[in-house]
Design a protein around this motif. Structure first.
Motif, PDB file in Angstrom:
ATOM      1  N   VAL A   3     -13.436   3.720   8.550  1.00  0.00           N
ATOM      2  CA  VAL A   3     -12.663   3.286   9.701  1.00  0.00           C
ATOM      3  C   VAL A   3     -11.554   4.299   9.933  1.00  0.00           C
ATOM      4  O   VAL A   3     -10.878   4.710   8.991  1.00  0.00           O
ATOM      5  CB  VAL A   3     -12.041   1.894   9.454  1.00  0.00           C
ATOM      6  N   LEU A   4     -11.390   4.707  11.176  1.00  0.00           N
ATOM      7  CA  LEU A   4     -10.315   5.625  11.527  1.00  0.00           C
ATOM      8  C   LEU A   4      -9.267   4.836  12.295  1.00  0.00           C
ATOM      9  O   LEU A   4      -9.566   4.194  13.294  1.00  0.00           O
ATOM     10  CB  LEU A   4     -10.851   6.770  12.390  1.00  0.00           C
ATOM     11  N   LEU A   5      -8.035   4.853  11.816  1.00  0.00           N
ATOM     12  CA  LEU A   5      -6.943   4.108  12.438  1.00  0.00           C
ATOM     13  C   LEU A   5      -5.913   5.075  12.998  1.00  0.00           C
ATOM     14  O   LEU A   5      -5.632   6.105  12.398  1.00  0.00           O
ATOM     15  CB  LEU A   5      -6.253   3.215  11.395  1.00  0.00           C
ATOM     16  N   SER A  14       4.019   2.042   5.088  1.00  0.00           N
ATOM     17  CA  SER A  14       3.855   0.680   4.575  1.00  0.00           C
ATOM     18  C   SER A  14       2.395   0.241   4.612  1.00  0.00           C
ATOM     19  O   SER A  14       1.917  -0.417   3.678  1.00  0.00           O
ATOM     20  CB  SER A  14       4.734  -0.308   5.344  1.00  0.00           C
ATOM     21  N   LEU A  15       1.660   0.618   5.663  1.00  0.00           N
ATOM     22  CA  LEU A  15       0.245   0.255   5.713  1.00  0.00           C
ATOM     23  C   LEU A  15      -0.540   0.986   4.632  1.00  0.00           C
ATOM     24  O   LEU A  15      -1.423   0.399   3.993  1.00  0.00           O
ATOM     25  CB  LEU A  15      -0.353   0.545   7.083  1.00  0.00           C
ATOM     26  N   MET A  16      -0.231   2.252   4.404  1.00  0.00           N
ATOM     27  CA  MET A  16      -0.917   3.001   3.334  1.00  0.00           C
ATOM     28  C   MET A  16      -0.665   2.345   1.981  1.00  0.00           C
ATOM     29  O   MET A  16      -1.575   2.262   1.154  1.00  0.00           O
ATOM     30  CB  MET A  16      -0.457   4.459   3.318  1.00  0.00           C
ATOM     31  N   ASP A  17       0.554   1.864   1.744  1.00  0.00           N
ATOM     32  CA  ASP A  17       0.852   1.165   0.487  1.00  0.00           C
ATOM     33  C   ASP A  17      -0.018  -0.081   0.333  1.00  0.00           C
ATOM     34  O   ASP A  17      -0.562  -0.338  -0.746  1.00  0.00           O
ATOM     35  CB  ASP A  17       2.330   0.776   0.421  1.00  0.00           C
ATOM     36  N   VAL A  18      -0.172  -0.838   1.411  1.00  0.00           N
ATOM     37  CA  VAL A  18      -1.013  -2.040   1.370  1.00  0.00           C
ATOM     38  C   VAL A  18      -2.461  -1.660   1.096  1.00  0.00           C
ATOM     39  O   VAL A  18      -3.127  -2.258   0.244  1.00  0.00           O
ATOM     40  CB  VAL A  18      -0.899  -2.839   2.690  1.00  0.00           C
ATOM     41  N   LEU A  19      -2.973  -0.668   1.811  1.00  0.00           N
ATOM     42  CA  LEU A  19      -4.371  -0.264   1.631  1.00  0.00           C
ATOM     43  C   LEU A  19      -4.635   0.252   0.227  1.00  0.00           C
ATOM     44  O   LEU A  19      -5.665  -0.061  -0.378  1.00  0.00           O
ATOM     45  CB  LEU A  19      -4.755   0.794   2.660  1.00  0.00           C
ATOM     46  N   LYS A  20      -3.699   1.025  -0.310  1.00  0.00           N
ATOM     47  CA  LYS A  20      -3.879   1.561  -1.663  1.00  0.00           C
ATOM     48  C   LYS A  20      -3.805   0.469  -2.731  1.00  0.00           C
ATOM     49  O   LYS A  20      -4.321   0.641  -3.831  1.00  0.00           O
ATOM     50  CB  LYS A  20      -2.838   2.647  -1.937  1.00  0.00           C
ATOM     51  N   LYS A  26     -10.433   2.941  -0.414  1.00  0.00           N
ATOM     52  CA  LYS A  26      -9.955   4.308  -0.639  1.00  0.00           C
ATOM     53  C   LYS A  26      -9.315   4.769   0.662  1.00  0.00           C
ATOM     54  O   LYS A  26      -9.968   4.793   1.696  1.00  0.00           O
ATOM     55  CB  LYS A  26     -11.101   5.244  -1.006  1.00  0.00           C
ATOM     56  N   ALA A  27      -8.046   5.109   0.614  1.00  0.00           N
ATOM     57  CA  ALA A  27      -7.331   5.516   1.820  1.00  0.00           C
ATOM     58  C   ALA A  27      -6.652   6.856   1.586  1.00  0.00           C
ATOM     59  O   ALA A  27      -6.024   7.059   0.552  1.00  0.00           O
ATOM     60  CB  ALA A  27      -6.296   4.463   2.192  1.00  0.00           C
ATOM     61  N   LYS A  28      -6.806   7.752   2.560  1.00  0.00           N
ATOM     62  CA  LYS A  28      -6.096   9.018   2.495  1.00  0.00           C
ATOM     63  C   LYS A  28      -5.747   9.445   3.914  1.00  0.00           C
ATOM     64  O   LYS A  28      -6.541   9.260   4.841  1.00  0.00           O
ATOM     65  CB  LYS A  28      -6.894  10.095   1.775  1.00  0.00           C
TER      66      LYS A  28
END
Length: 68
Positions: A3-5, A14-20, A26-28
């Motif tokens: 998924v591309l956001l 903050s969203l990256m923290d939630v996803l991680k 896996k988020a980068k």
């Protein structure tokens, strides 16, 4: 699934923290250059689909190069 956001910079951290924090995700982040490249490739693919569907006319590459 991938998924591309598109997230505003001030909300991304903050969203990256939630996803991680989710073990199966896996988020980068993408660089601006890579995101631009992906958008340009998507546009090119969409244009090719329109040409194949007869909704858009193809142009000869040789004519294009001669025009430069």
């Amino acid at each position: 699934m991938k998924v591309l956001l598109d997230i505003p910079d001030n909300k991304a951290s903050s969203l990256m923290d939630v996803l991680k924090s989710i073990s199966y995700v896996k988020a980068k982040p993408l660089t601006d250059a890579k995101a631009l490249l992906m958008e340009e490739v998507k546009e090119a693919v969409d244009e090719m689909k329109q040409i194949r569907a007869g909704k858009k006319e193809a142009h000869n590459a040789e004519d294009f190069l001669n025009g430069l």
